[in-house]
Write an enzyme that holds these catalytic residues in place. Structure first.
Site, PDB file in Angstrom:
ATOM      1  N   THR A 281      -8.921 154.530  79.305  1.00 50.99           N
ATOM      2  CA  THR A 281      -8.032 154.171  78.144  1.00 50.99           C
ATOM      3  C   THR A 281      -8.703 153.806  76.902  1.00 50.99           C
ATOM      4  OG1 THR A 281      -8.422 151.799  78.746  1.00 50.99           O
ATOM      5  CG2 THR A 281      -6.573 152.822  79.841  1.00 50.99           C
ATOM      6  N   CYS A 282      -9.983 153.842  76.713  1.00 54.09           N
ATOM      7  CA  CYS A 282     -10.770 153.786  75.453  1.00 54.09           C
ATOM      8  C   CYS A 282     -10.449 155.110  74.856  1.00 54.09           C
ATOM      9  CB  CYS A 282     -12.071 153.473  75.667  1.00 54.09           C
ATOM     10  SG  CYS A 282     -12.915 154.392  76.665  1.00 54.09           S
TER      11      CYS A 282
END
EC number: 2.3.2.26
Length: 1083
Positions: free
Chosen positions: A1050-1051
């Site tokens: 998700t980063c």
């Protein structure tokens, strides 16, 4: 030459001669003194003897009268015949009394003859009641020889009565008896009604002459200060918390004051005196109603209210009044006029125009004494606010009664007479048996057509019927009444709330006034009021209609709860509400866009009122929709023109953005926000170029201490540094540096983890509502340095917004309003926001509001008990609230204080710290462009359905995947056709950590959404190689990876997708992954 003996003899001789001379001088002085003393004593004895001689006849008359009256009062048994005969002799012939009084007046001394004057007045009044015409004091008026001296004598006696009245205090019981006596004298000899002489047969012909005599006496008294004396007594007796005038005294005073006015047939001269000295007495008419109601009959009989209106309607008369009457007493005069209008509603209804003109004139006069602020030249006034004249303390005591009279002006009876009877009732719904559905399409279309009818300005509309001519009597009357109430609101500053409460009572005025506005002028209200703005003519009274409508609505609407506003449709039906908002939206926009708001005071007041109501209705729509989509946009506003003018620094575009940003499409405002952020970054040197690499801040944090390390390293950074590039290096559980290159991805993960941790309710910095929305915890102080944590986490959240990183943090709507500082608006109502925090408390408070019985039965007090970690804490809503019971009179205050305490006071420090951090990163001016729900969308993304086409268009591919790849086609086909909207949101959250799309679309997702083909598990994945890319691109796979799940980073907004051989496998594995929350790992 002389011996010492001779010298001493000479000196002794000289001393003797000197002593002899002094003795002779003293003897002469003594002789002169004796002569003077003898002359003085003889003069005194002579004058005393003369005075006794002069008073002897009067004293004998009064002595006999007093003796008989005292003997009569000391016995209750029947008097003998001889005693009754003696009583008849107590009254002497009027001529004897006349001559005795002449002598008395010759030697009258105020300090010695006060008691004698009182007895003389008693004697004269008593003789007037006797049956013998010879003893009637007034009988001398029929004697040619005595009439002129008698009139002079009567005037002298009445002068002495008036002089004594000025010295007496009505609050003293002893003085009160004397005041009653002297007033009785004035009442008796200023009118012939009680004179028995006129009841003698044939005496009726004398009535005109005797009436003229009374008029002559009253004229003399007027020249000697009758009205100032009456005012002094009235003010002393009535200007206090408890009136000290008895029924007899008050009735006599008002009768004496009214008689000259009636005798002169309401001449302007005497009418001026009457208004200056009598009708300006504080709360006179109110006290007459309760103490001397027969005087009210006199007021009605002589049509005093109509006569006063006619007198004050003349400009010359008002100039005379205003030159003498200062603001305090002008206010009292107005209050008495209002109360007379309350008593004579039929007269008021037929003289509305004159009444409104006189009222406005008096209010404007009072306004001249009102100061804008406290200073050494102003004093506090309980009605007018800061007052520029010294105020008698007695008037302050009487202001309670004056306010009662003023309240009649906006009471239902006068409001009905001057306003509601003129305004026709609002038209009924087309289908009267059915209430319109709040969200029906039919309702919206009706509202839209109504707006179009208002805005249409073609010549065709000019020929339609129903437009109200500005010259019609109805329009003129309504405009004047609106101007009157608007002037009252502006002048009686301390009664503003009471005025607006009265005007909004029972919701009678607003619907009628709205339909009046809508039908005003040949082209409808919108066109007319726009013309008034650009017209040079005086359109104050016309604009006052709109200003009053907005002020009353702005006061009423915040008081209404959702049931009243949405379900019961108070004060407007749904179609009317949509029409009102459309009208205001267009009018305020035109006012800013074409005329500006820095013009005259008239325009400033108009803008303030219309904009306040517009903002109030818009905020209400933001909390709970009632308007159709795009209702608040201005279709005539061209965005290209707006952008161009904004770039040039146009004042009107800046004003639109500051004052009514909702007329600009939300997407346009978000784009402008992103543009302003980019410009600021460039100005601060945070934008990377070919020749410039921006400075970055590197921090190292341990995975196990993200919040602690982040706070320690970032909390002390300046806001400017915080806005720059921050790079993060993670230390894993073993104390080693984690691999990974931060291209904003690692920082995004760090930011998301910080926010996820701090906003977790278990930390007790934030609490959740029943619908899982966040707000600061009132008990957050159990955390060390909790305010510093609030400021830090708000900076982190603001950094996410600043960088365009979408984070799923749902805030309660009341907290969003506080972030935007909407609670500082004077029209903000905390009760409206309470459901977003505590729906159960809102329900209970609504029950209290609508409770029809005696609310004291519920045993509520102005305090709130809270259970904090097992201990009960009591919060007082007001000082001493624990002992203050909730009653029917104060329950509305209780409701709002309770809501204010729960929403604002409990979390004031936490909210202040949060706002301080958030606003240090995000320019407060930029925040003002958005409403509460729009700010939530700015933080957490759009609420709209995910646009898969837009997502696919802006997707980047790695590991051999490309846009036409079989697995990619399967993925988007499954998302579009086989996943529900909820599952699509779960997929987006699985990949980006947020279930909502970016506001401006996926082109603005940072970092961009990516899909990467993977062959091995995450712990074995070393990134793309030439072999893996070729195998992915050529779809070469030894076996189907059915045992592997999709994962994500998700980063980096990265989806790691195995190269599945079957579409069903992809669908099954992807659904399992997004519902099981797998992923969220760093590659």
């Amino acid at each position: 030459m002389f011996s010492k003996t001779e010298a001493s003899k000479k000196a002794e001789l000289l001393e003797k001669a000197k002593a002899s001379r002094n003795e002779r001088a003293q003897n002469k002085q003594r002789g002169d003194a004796v002569v003077k003393i003898q002359a003085l004593v003889r003069g005194f004895l002579c004058r005393r003897r003369y005075r006794r001689q002069m008073l002897g006849s009067l004293d004998s008359i009064l002595g006999a009268y007093c003796a008989s009256t005292s003997s009569a009062s000391s016995t209750t048994s029947p008097q003998p015949v001889q005693s009754q005969a003696n009583n008849k002799q107590q009254f002497k012939p009027a001529q004897d009394v006349f001559h005795a009084v002449c002598k008395f007046l010759t030697v009258y001394a105020d300090d010695m003859d006060r008691k004698r004057l009182e007895n003389l007045c008693r004697y004269i009044l008593a003789c007037m009641d006797k049956g013998d015409p010879k003893v009637w004091y007034v009988s001398l008026a029929l004697s040619k020889d005595h009439v002129l001296p008698w009139i002079k004598q009567l005037k002298s006696i009445l002068d002495l009565c008036c002089t004594r009245l000025k010295e007496l205090k009505p609050e003293s019981p002893v003085d009160a008896k004397v005041i009653t006596l002297y007033l009785h004298m004035l009442v008796t000899f200023t009118d012939t009604t009680t004179w028995k002489i006129l009841k003698v047969q044939g005496a009726e012909a004398l009535r005109p002459s005797l009436n003229q005599l009374c008029s002559n006496v009253m004229g003399h008294l007027n020249t000697r200060g009758l009205f100032p004396m009456l005012q002094q007594l009235l003010v002393q007796g009535l200007a206090r918390r408890k009136p000290s005038l008895s029924h007899t005294m008050l009735s006599a005073l008002f009768t004496i004051a009214l008689r000259p006015l009636i005798a002169s047939k309401f001449s302007d001269n005497l009418a001026s005196l009457f208004h200056l000295y009598v009708l300006s007495v504080p709360a006179l008419v109110l006290h007459l109603t309760s103490i001397a109601p027969e005087c009210i009959v006199s007021i009605k009989t002589h049509n005093l209210f109509k006569q006063s209106l006619d007198f004050l309607a003349k400009e010359q008369n008002t100039k005379i009044i205003f030159n003498v009457l200062e603001g305090n007493y002008a206010l009292c005069l107005l209050a008495n006029l209002i109360y007379m209008g309350q008593l004579e509603q039929q007269v008021l209804s037929s003289n509305v125009q004159v009444f409104t003109r006189v009222t406005v004139s008096l209010l404007t006069h009072c306004q001249g004494y009102v100061g804008k602020k406290k200073s050494h030249t102003t004093q506090w006034h309980p009605v007018l606010g800061w007052f520029s004249q010294p105020t008698d303390h007695r008037l302050h005591e009487a202001m309670v009664f004056v306010v009662k009279q003023l309240n009649m002006l906006w009471g239902q009876q006068i409001l009905q007479a001057v306003f509601l009877d003129i305004l026709k009732a609002a038209p009924e719904q087309e289908s009267s048996g059915k209430s319109p559905a709040p969200s029906s399409t039919k309702t919206h279309s009706k509202g839209g057509s109504f707006l179009r009818r208002l805005q249409r300005t073609t010549s065709k509309l000019g020929t339609q019927k129903g437009g109200k001519s500005l010259q019609s009597a109805e329009v003129i009357a309504v405009c004047n009444v609106c101007d009157m109430y608007q002037t009252a609101i502006a002048t009686l500053t301390e009664l503003r709330r009471e005025i607006l409460t009265g005007l909004s009572y029972r919701d009678l005025l607003l619907p009628r006034l709205w339909h009046f506005i809508a039908e005003l002028g040949p082209h409808g209200g919108l066109k007319l009021f726009q013309e008034c703005l650009s017209s040079s003519m005086d359109s104050h009274t016309i604009l006052s209609v709109l200003v009053l409508f907005c002020d009353v609505a702005s006061y009423l609407i915040p008081i209404l709860d959702d049931v009243e506003f949405y379900d019961q449709q108070i004060p407007f039906h749904q179609d009317d509400l949509i029409a009102v908002t459309a009208f205001l939206n267009a009018f305020v926009f035109k006012m800013i866009w074409e005329h500006g708001i820095d013009g005259t005071v008239k325009q400033a007041s108009l803008y303030s009122s219309t904009h306040s109501l517009l903002s109030l209705l818009y905020d209400r729509d933001c909390r709970r929709r009632y308007a159709p989509p795009n209702h608040w946009l201005i279709k005539d506003l061209k965005l290209t023109t707006f952008r161009a003018e904004l770039e040039k620094g146009s004042k009107r575009t800046t004003l639109i953005l500051q004052r009514m940003p909702h007329v600009i499409p939300h997407r346009e405002r978000v784009m402008l926000f992103r543009k302003r952020v980019a410009e600021e970054k460039k100005a601060l040197g945070f934008t990377e170029t070919a020749s410039h690499s921006p400075h970055s801040t590197l921090i190292t944090v341990h995975r196990s201490r993200l919040v602690e390390d982040g706070y320690q390293l970032l909390a002390g950074l300046s806001p400017q540094t915080f806005k720059g590039l921050i790079r993060v290096r993670f230390i894993n559980m073993q104390g080693l540096d984690e691999a990974g290159i931060d291209q904003d991805g690692v920082f995004k993960e760090f930011l998301e983890e910080i926010i996820r941790t701090v906003f977790n309710p278990t930390l007790n910095l934030f609490k959740t509502t029943s619908d899982q929305h966040l707000y600061p915890s009132p008990t957050s102080s159990i955390n060390e340095n909790h305010l510093g944590l609030f400021e830090f986490v708000s900076k982190m959240l603001a950094k996410a917004v600043y960088e365009g990183i979408v984070v799923e943090v749902p805030f309660a709507s009341f907290f969003l309003s506080q972030m935007l500082e909407q609670q500082h608006n004077q029209l903000y109502s905390p009760i409206d926001e309470l459901p977003s925090m505590d729906a159960e408390l809102y329900k209970n408070l609504t029950y209290v509001k609508h409770y029809e019985g005696d609310i004291s039965e519920l045993d509520l007090v102005f305090s709130y008990d809270e259970d904090v970690m097992g201990r009960i804490h009591t919060h007082e809503l007001v000082p001493g609230g624990k002992a203050m019971a909730v009653t029917n009179e104060n329950k509305i205050s209780y409701i709002h204080l309770m809501a204010h305490h729960r929403l604002y006071r409990q979390i004031w420090e936490q909210t202040k710290a949060f706002k301080r951090g958030f606003r240090s990163i995000i320019n407060p001016e930029w925040l003002s462009w958005f409403s509460g729900p729009e700010l939530q969308r700015l933080i957490s993304g759009d609420n709209a359905e995910i646009d898969l086409a837009d997502l696919r268009k802006h997707t980047q591919y790695y590991g051999g995947f490309h846009n036409s790849h079989r697995v990619v086609n399967w993925l988007f086909d499954v998302l579009a056709n086989e996943f529900t909207a909820q599952e699509r949101g779960q997929f987006l959250k699985f990949v980006t950590s947020c279930s909502k799309p970016p506001l401006l679309g996926f082109a603005h997702l940072e970092p961009p959404f990516s899909i990467r083909c993977v062959e091995v598990s995450d712990d074995q994945d070393t990134g793309d190689t030439v072999g893996s890319v070729l195998r992915g691109f050529l779809r070469i796979q030894k076996r189907d990876p059915v045992g592997r799940l999709p994962t994500s980073s998700t980063c980096f907004n990265l989806l790691k997708l195995p190269n599945y051989h079957k579409k069903t496998t992809l669908k099954e594995k992807l659904r399992y992954a997004i519902t099981s929350n797998t992923g969220f790992e760093l590659s």
